[in-house]
Design an enzyme around this catalytic site. Structure first.
Site, PDB file in Angstrom:
ATOM      1  N   ASP A  89      -7.818  -5.638 -21.566  1.00 32.91           N
ATOM      2  CA  ASP A  89      -6.324  -5.915 -21.957  1.00 32.91           C
ATOM      3  C   ASP A  89      -5.582  -5.849 -20.885  1.00 32.91           C
ATOM      4  O   ASP A  89      -5.052  -4.570 -20.674  1.00 32.91           O
ATOM      5  CB  ASP A  89      -6.013  -5.454 -23.138  1.00 32.91           C
ATOM      6  N   MET A 103      -3.627  -7.223  -7.122  1.00 25.85           N
ATOM      7  CA  MET A 103      -3.251  -8.452  -7.454  1.00 25.85           C
ATOM      8  C   MET A 103      -4.242  -9.190  -8.326  1.00 25.85           C
ATOM      9  O   MET A 103      -4.042 -10.628  -8.229  1.00 25.85           O
ATOM     10  CB  MET A 103      -2.304  -9.239  -6.629  1.00 25.85           C
ATOM     11  N   ARG A 104      -5.284  -8.686  -8.788  1.00 27.32           N
ATOM     12  CA  ARG A 104      -6.450  -9.338  -9.665  1.00 27.32           C
ATOM     13  C   ARG A 104      -6.440  -8.709 -10.820  1.00 27.32           C
ATOM     14  O   ARG A 104      -6.392  -7.534 -11.076  1.00 27.32           O
ATOM     15  CB  ARG A 104      -7.746  -9.531  -8.737  1.00 27.32           C
ATOM     16  N   ILE A 105      -6.979  -9.480 -11.869  1.00 28.41           N
ATOM     17  CA  ILE A 105      -7.318  -9.200 -13.120  1.00 28.41           C
ATOM     18  C   ILE A 105      -9.004  -8.749 -13.096  1.00 28.41           C
ATOM     19  O   ILE A 105      -9.776  -9.360 -12.691  1.00 28.41           O
ATOM     20  CB  ILE A 105      -6.986 -10.150 -14.100  1.00 28.41           C
ATOM     21  N   HIS A 134       1.673   0.766 -13.181  1.00 32.76           N
ATOM     22  CA  HIS A 134       2.618  -0.574 -13.550  1.00 32.76           C
ATOM     23  C   HIS A 134       4.158  -0.050 -13.425  1.00 32.76           C
ATOM     24  O   HIS A 134       4.324   0.974 -13.978  1.00 32.76           O
ATOM     25  CB  HIS A 134       2.218  -0.831 -14.785  1.00 32.76           C
ATOM     26  N   ASP A 170      -2.665  -4.348 -18.781  1.00 35.21           N
ATOM     27  CA  ASP A 170      -1.469  -3.536 -18.718  1.00 35.21           C
ATOM     28  C   ASP A 170      -1.269  -2.919 -20.241  1.00 35.21           C
ATOM     29  O   ASP A 170      -0.310  -2.724 -20.597  1.00 35.21           O
ATOM     30  CB  ASP A 170      -0.111  -4.314 -18.438  1.00 35.21           C
ATOM     31  N   GLU A 205       6.787   6.067  -8.778  1.00 34.10           N
ATOM     32  CA  GLU A 205       5.450   5.871  -8.775  1.00 34.10           C
ATOM     33  C   GLU A 205       4.774   6.822  -7.872  1.00 34.10           C
ATOM     34  O   GLU A 205       3.710   7.327  -8.247  1.00 34.10           O
ATOM     35  CB  GLU A 205       5.416   4.397  -8.306  1.00 34.10           C
ATOM     36  N   GLY A 253       0.861  -1.266   0.060  1.00 34.47           N
ATOM     37  CA  GLY A 253      -0.069   0.091   0.007  1.00 34.47           C
ATOM     38  C   GLY A 253       0.957   1.346   0.056  1.00 34.47           C
ATOM     39  O   GLY A 253       0.287   2.256   0.530  1.00 34.47           O
ATOM     40  N   SER A 254       2.070   1.120  -0.512  1.00 31.53           N
ATOM     41  CA  SER A 254       2.616   2.527  -0.432  1.00 31.53           C
ATOM     42  C   SER A 254       2.305   3.544  -1.483  1.00 31.53           C
ATOM     43  O   SER A 254       2.253   4.845  -1.277  1.00 31.53           O
ATOM     44  CB  SER A 254       4.280   2.300  -0.849  1.00 31.53           C
TER      45      SER A 254
HETATM   46  C1  GRF Z   1       3.947  -1.432  -7.359  1.00 29.14           C
HETATM   47  O1  GRF Z   1       5.305  -1.295  -7.942  1.00 29.14           O
HETATM   48  C2  GRF Z   1       2.997  -1.146  -8.454  1.00 29.14           C
HETATM   49  O2  GRF Z   1       3.745  -0.515  -9.477  1.00 29.14           O
HETATM   50  C3  GRF Z   1       2.669  -2.321  -8.525  1.00 29.14           C
HETATM   51  O3  GRF Z   1       2.494  -3.277  -7.518  1.00 29.14           O
HETATM   52  C4  GRF Z   1       3.391  -2.605  -6.847  1.00 29.14           C
HETATM   53  C5  GRF Z   1       2.559  -1.998  -5.461  1.00 29.14           C
HETATM   54  O4  GRF Z   1       3.171  -1.477  -4.222  1.00 29.14           O
HETATM   55  N1  GRF Z   1       1.402  -2.431  -9.519  1.00 29.14           N
HETATM   56  P1  GRF Z   1       2.446  -0.821  -3.285  1.00 29.14           P
HETATM   57  O5  GRF Z   1       1.307  -1.825  -2.814  1.00 29.14           O
HETATM   58  O6  GRF Z   1       1.715   0.382  -3.699  1.00 29.14           O
HETATM   59  O7  GRF Z   1       3.582  -0.462  -2.378  1.00 29.14           O
END
Ligand code: GRF
Length: 209
Positions: free
Chosen positions: A146, A93-95, A112, A148, A177, A13-14
């Site tokens: 589709d 982590m799900r599509i 991403h 990413d 990010e 969750g950063s």
């Molecule tokens: C990040 O690297 C993001 O680009 C990817 O998953 C990671 C999530 O990190 N989709 P966080 O949970 O936001 O710390």
């Protein structure tokens, strides 16, 4: 325009934190934020609570890459109940392929850790190093069916060092990010983004501070 944001997380969750903190500082123009997770043990849930943001675990049973239509509907219900106008995937982590996408198409974005369209999918930093890329980075994009591959909103570039490991590279990319994800939310809340085919047009981008 009053904008409520839903952030979907599965882990650390950063990026979620970067968005919440930027909003607290008054930089995003977002009214309320709600955090939803498919993982009861996601550290992001405690982090959100500590930051005074509502955080909910959605009790999903499936553990594959995709949620079932019924499970996506549970997310949609919580989002709609809170009048969410923008969904941010942040390490979710799900599509997304059913109701969430239908309900929020054009209003759902993801981050991403590569310069898309290169290196879609997982284990990005390992593959960037394997290919000997001189530059990598990160991309915020609209989510489409589709994976990413949706229209690109913002990108940031990070030089690759010859002594980089996947971990050191991930750390430097993550810093970028945390800069471009809140900025993308701000551009959305200001109503500056429009999708034209594969491209996103940002109104006033050339003069943007
Ligand atoms: C990040 O690297 C993001 O680009 C990817 O998953 C990671 C999530 O990190 N989709 P966080 O949970 O936001 O710390």
């Amino acid at each position: 325009m009053v904008l409520n944001v839903g952030i979907l997380v599965s882990g650390r969750g950063s990026n979620m934190q970067a968005i919440i903190e930027a909003n607290r500082e008054g930089r995003l123009g977002v009214d309320k934020i709600v955090v939803l997770s498919d993982n009861p043990d996601a550290p992001a849930l405690d982090k959100a609570n500590a930051l005074g943001v509502e955080a909910i675990y959605i009790p999903v049973k499936s553990n594959g890459a995709k949620l079932t239509p019924e499970e996506e509907d549970m997310f949609v219900k919580e989002l709609k109940d809170r009048d969410v106008g923008l969904v941010c995937l942040a390490g979710f982590m799900r599509i997304i392929s059913h109701g969430i996408l239908r309900e929020y198409e054009g209003r759902i974005i993801n981050i991403h850790p590569s310069l898309l369209p290169s290196f879609r999918g997982l284990n990005v930093h390992e593959r960037v190093l394997e290919y000997g890329c001189r530059y990598t980075g990160c991309t915020v994009h609209f989510v489409t069916a589709d994976v990413d591959a949706g229209p690109i909103i913002l990108q940031a570039c990070v030089p690759v060092r010859q002594d980089d490991t996947p971990e050191t590279l991930a750390e430097r990319v993550l810093r970028e990010e945390h800069r471009i994800y809140p900025m993308s939310v701000r551009l959305f809340s200001e109503g500056r983004l429009s999708i034209e085919g594969r491209r996103v047009i940002i109104e006033g981008w050339e003069d943007y501070e």
